[in-house]
Design an enzyme around this catalytic site. Structure first.
Site, PDB file in Angstrom:
ATOM      1  N   ASN A 421       0.847  -1.190   0.000  1.00  0.00           N
ATOM      2  CA  ASN A 421       0.000   0.000   0.000  1.00  0.00           C
ATOM      3  C   ASN A 421       0.888   1.248   0.000  1.00  0.00           C
ATOM      4  O   ASN A 421       2.122   1.137   0.062  1.00  0.00           O
ATOM      5  CB  ASN A 421      -0.929  -0.037   1.217  1.00  0.00           C
ATOM      6  CG  ASN A 421      -0.162   0.214   2.495  1.00  0.00           C
ATOM      7  OD1 ASN A 421       0.843  -0.437   2.755  1.00  0.00           O
ATOM      8  ND2 ASN A 421      -0.610   1.156   3.304  1.00  0.00           N
ATOM      9  N   CYS A 423       1.881   3.439   2.147  1.00  0.00           N
ATOM     10  CA  CYS A 423       2.821   3.679   3.254  1.00  0.00           C
ATOM     11  C   CYS A 423       3.685   2.455   3.573  1.00  0.00           C
ATOM     12  O   CYS A 423       4.519   2.511   4.477  1.00  0.00           O
ATOM     13  CB  CYS A 423       2.061   4.106   4.505  1.00  0.00           C
ATOM     14  SG  CYS A 423       1.161   5.655   4.306  1.00  0.00           S
ATOM     15  N   GLU A 425       3.086  -0.275   5.116  1.00  0.00           N
ATOM     16  CA  GLU A 425       2.861  -1.076   6.315  1.00  0.00           C
ATOM     17  C   GLU A 425       2.036  -2.324   6.030  1.00  0.00           C
ATOM     18  O   GLU A 425       1.965  -3.237   6.853  1.00  0.00           O
ATOM     19  CB  GLU A 425       2.205  -0.251   7.433  1.00  0.00           C
ATOM     20  CG  GLU A 425       0.714  -0.012   7.306  1.00  0.00           C
ATOM     21  CD  GLU A 425       0.373   1.186   6.453  1.00  0.00           C
ATOM     22  OE1 GLU A 425      -0.668   1.809   6.703  1.00  0.00           O
ATOM     23  OE2 GLU A 425       1.142   1.509   5.523  1.00  0.00           O
TER      24      GLU A 425
END
Length: 575
Positions: A421, A423, A425
């Site tokens: 995704n 970011c 994470e």
């Protein structure tokens, strides 16, 4: 007594028997029991905090007002930043039945309910938590009605006391239909009916919310076909509209100069990345929530990887020239709007073999997407230095370590992990989604006694794992494949915030062995409790449908997590 992790055998964990999915009630045992830690039965969680009437005013750098609202009901202890976020971002601005001071519905001159915005944090928290409780009760998640209400009260307490929070799309979308009856035309979303496993298209926008923040979407080397480049553009738009983010690995797209089936040659990967970048900049998540969040991943062996590596740093040079010519340096100004590559995080996907080639100063092959042949050969260290220089110049590209990521992949029999995704994470299979929640570490730390409340942290981890699981159950998704895979794998994301503040209050440097040890311990506790809660739900409702073919790998990864928690030697890890 703790087991020595260096002696763990293959039989240290027993694989549970496979069961049908939640919602098929004949398989449900007793449901989940919810203990109260922060609340008491019959007590309103909102009475545990003082409330105040607050205002929010958001302005542009030139002083013009973007948003303003007065007399909103917000906890008195909340900061102005938290107040602004709640009021300007998370309050629903239209379609909400308005109430008078006594809680009675206000009618207009025609006798119809007067509609308007949310005006209280209580309304927002109620529509989230009551929706989670409703879906959980509907599908038999709780052992009793009392457990369901304990679940709701504990969550309302945690939210109002800023102990935890779900990801933004939950705040934007969850409960709009359940609490207020808000609906809208179908937007091309899909879901899987839990009782039957049947894939269906959603009939409207909000009966099933869109609570997932993180998407990983595949893209094929096809211009307009299903799963291709411009199909991805539509799917990305569907994600951005509801305030979520998406990432894709674009390495399947052929490079500039590779042959096309109809004759001629491809315009190359970068030409399409620039189109998708412009689209993301135009959408801005529907204009009401936040900028579009987008991740672009390219493998280190793609023939166009050098142009990709230097994309943003070269665009920054153009911005510098425009600013020198008199254009504003503001990120939202015309200089940045003129150049490309400003609406995504860029990441290069590197392998263990590439790292070895850098260390040994070896050559590195860039391979064609059409036939896998060598397109060009470069020095590995040259690529590495370009990545370093570009990141120093423009903060992009980032790196993802493909080999290590896939070594810790819990479901490799269902496919490899190619991207993330925006970011990073969330890393899992293509065409999957994850909804997130974060625990505020400072609310579990007593500064007077200098102690971290582990039991409270475990309690919160368990409750929010259940919230995330129910959120998968109730959600709709931007494509049929993501809906199908979300049903099969039920991916969740639990994390924490305020690690830096916690370490500061503990008197520990952020960049220190002690700081990393505290972070590792907290992460291990959260991970272990979340997995234990997942196992508890699997006992009650059956494991996720994708578990059976991945059971051995999942248990191997969990055993390796256990070894990591005990700081085992490298040679003691499996595979």
């Amino acid at each position: 007594m703790a087991t020595d992790p260096t002696t763990l055998g293959q039989d240290s964990f027993q694989s549970p028997t496979n069961r049908v999915h939640p919602g098929a009630h004949e398989s449900v045992r007793d449901g989940l029991k919810i203990t109260r830690r922060y609340t008491e039965a019959g007590q309103d969680p909102y009475d545990t905090i003082e409330w105040a009437s607050r205002s929010s005013r958001i302005t542009n750098p030139d002083g013009t007002v973007v948003f303003e609202m007065n007399d909103a009901e917000i906890p008195k202890s909340w900061s102005q930043v938290a107040t602004d976020i709640m009021i300007s971002k998370y309050f629903r601005k239209a379609g909400v039945p308005q109430l008078d001071a006594d809680g009675n519905q206000i009618l207009d001159e025609d006798g119809e309910p007067l509609l308007g915005p949310e005006y209280s944090a209580k309304q927002v928290i109620d529509r989230l938590v009551d929706t989670w409780r409703h879906w959980g009760e509907q599908y038999g998640y709780f052992a009793s009605e009392m457990d369901a209400w304990a679940f709701a009260d504990e969550l309302k307490y945690m939210l109002v006391h800023q102990m935890s929070a779900p990801n933004s799309p939950q705040w934007f979308n969850t409960g709009l239909n359940y609490a207020y009856g808000i609906t809208g035309p179908s937007q091309g979303h899909f879901y899987v009916e839990p009782n039957t496993g049947e894939l269906k298209m959603s009939e409207d926008s909000y009966s099933r919310p869109t609570p997932h923040a993180c998407f990983i979407q595949s893209v094929e080397d096809d211009l307009v076909g299903e799963g291709g480049i411009f199909d991805l553009l539509t799917r990305e738009a569907r994600v951005f509209k509801y305030g979520s983010g998406t990432g894709s690995n674009f390495s399947s797209i052929r490079a500039e100069g590779e042959p096309l089936s109809g004759g001629g040659t491809s315009s190359g990967l970068m030409s399409f990345l620039k189109v998708l970048d412009r689209a993301a900049g135009a959408i801005k998540s529907g204009g009401t929530t936040r900028r579009a969040a987008k991740m672009v991943v390219v493998d280190i062996d793609h023939p166009d990887v050098e142009e990709f590596i230097n994309w943003k740093s070269n665009e920054e040079k153009k911005v510098a020239a425009l600013i020198a010519a008199g254009y504003s340096a503001d990120f939202n100004g015309e200089a940045y709007a003129t150049v490309s590559g400003q609406n995504a995080n860029n990441t290069v996907r590197i392998t263990g073999d590439f790292i070895d080639a850098v260390i040994n100063d070896e050559e590195w092959h860039l391979t064609r997407r059409t036939d896998g042949s060598v397109h060009r050969t470069v020095k590995a260290r040259d690529l590495w230095n370009q990545i370093s220089d570009a990141a120093w110049t423009s903060a992009d590209p980032g790196l993802q370590y493909d080999t290590t990521i896939n070594e810790w992949h819990t479901s490799p029999q269902s496919g490899r992990i190619n991207g993330s995704n925006p970011c990073s994470e969330y890393m899992f299979l293509d065409d999957t989604a994850c909804n997130l929640a974060s625990l505020n570490l400072m609310t579990f730390y007593d500064t007077a006694s200098r102690t971290f409340d582990i039991e409270s942290f475990k309690h919160a981890s368990r409750l929010w794992t259940i919230v995330l699981e129910i959120s998968v159950l109730m959600a709709q998704f931007p494509s049929a494949e993501i809906a199908r895979r979300s049903y099969i794998f039920r991916t969740l994301g639990l994390g924490y915030a305020n690690l830096g503040a916690l370490l500061m209050n503990m008197g520990l440097p952020y960049d220190s062995d002690e700081g990393r040890a505290i972070s590792g311990a907290i992460t291990a506790i959260m991970t272990g409790e979340s997995y234990a809660t997942s196992a508890e739900m699997a006992r009650e409702f059956g494991p996720f449908p994708g578990h059976a073919e991945n059971a051995a790998d999942m248990l191997r990864v969990i055993r390796n997590h256990r070894r990591a928690a005990y700081d085992a030697h490298r040679e003691d890890y499996e595979d």
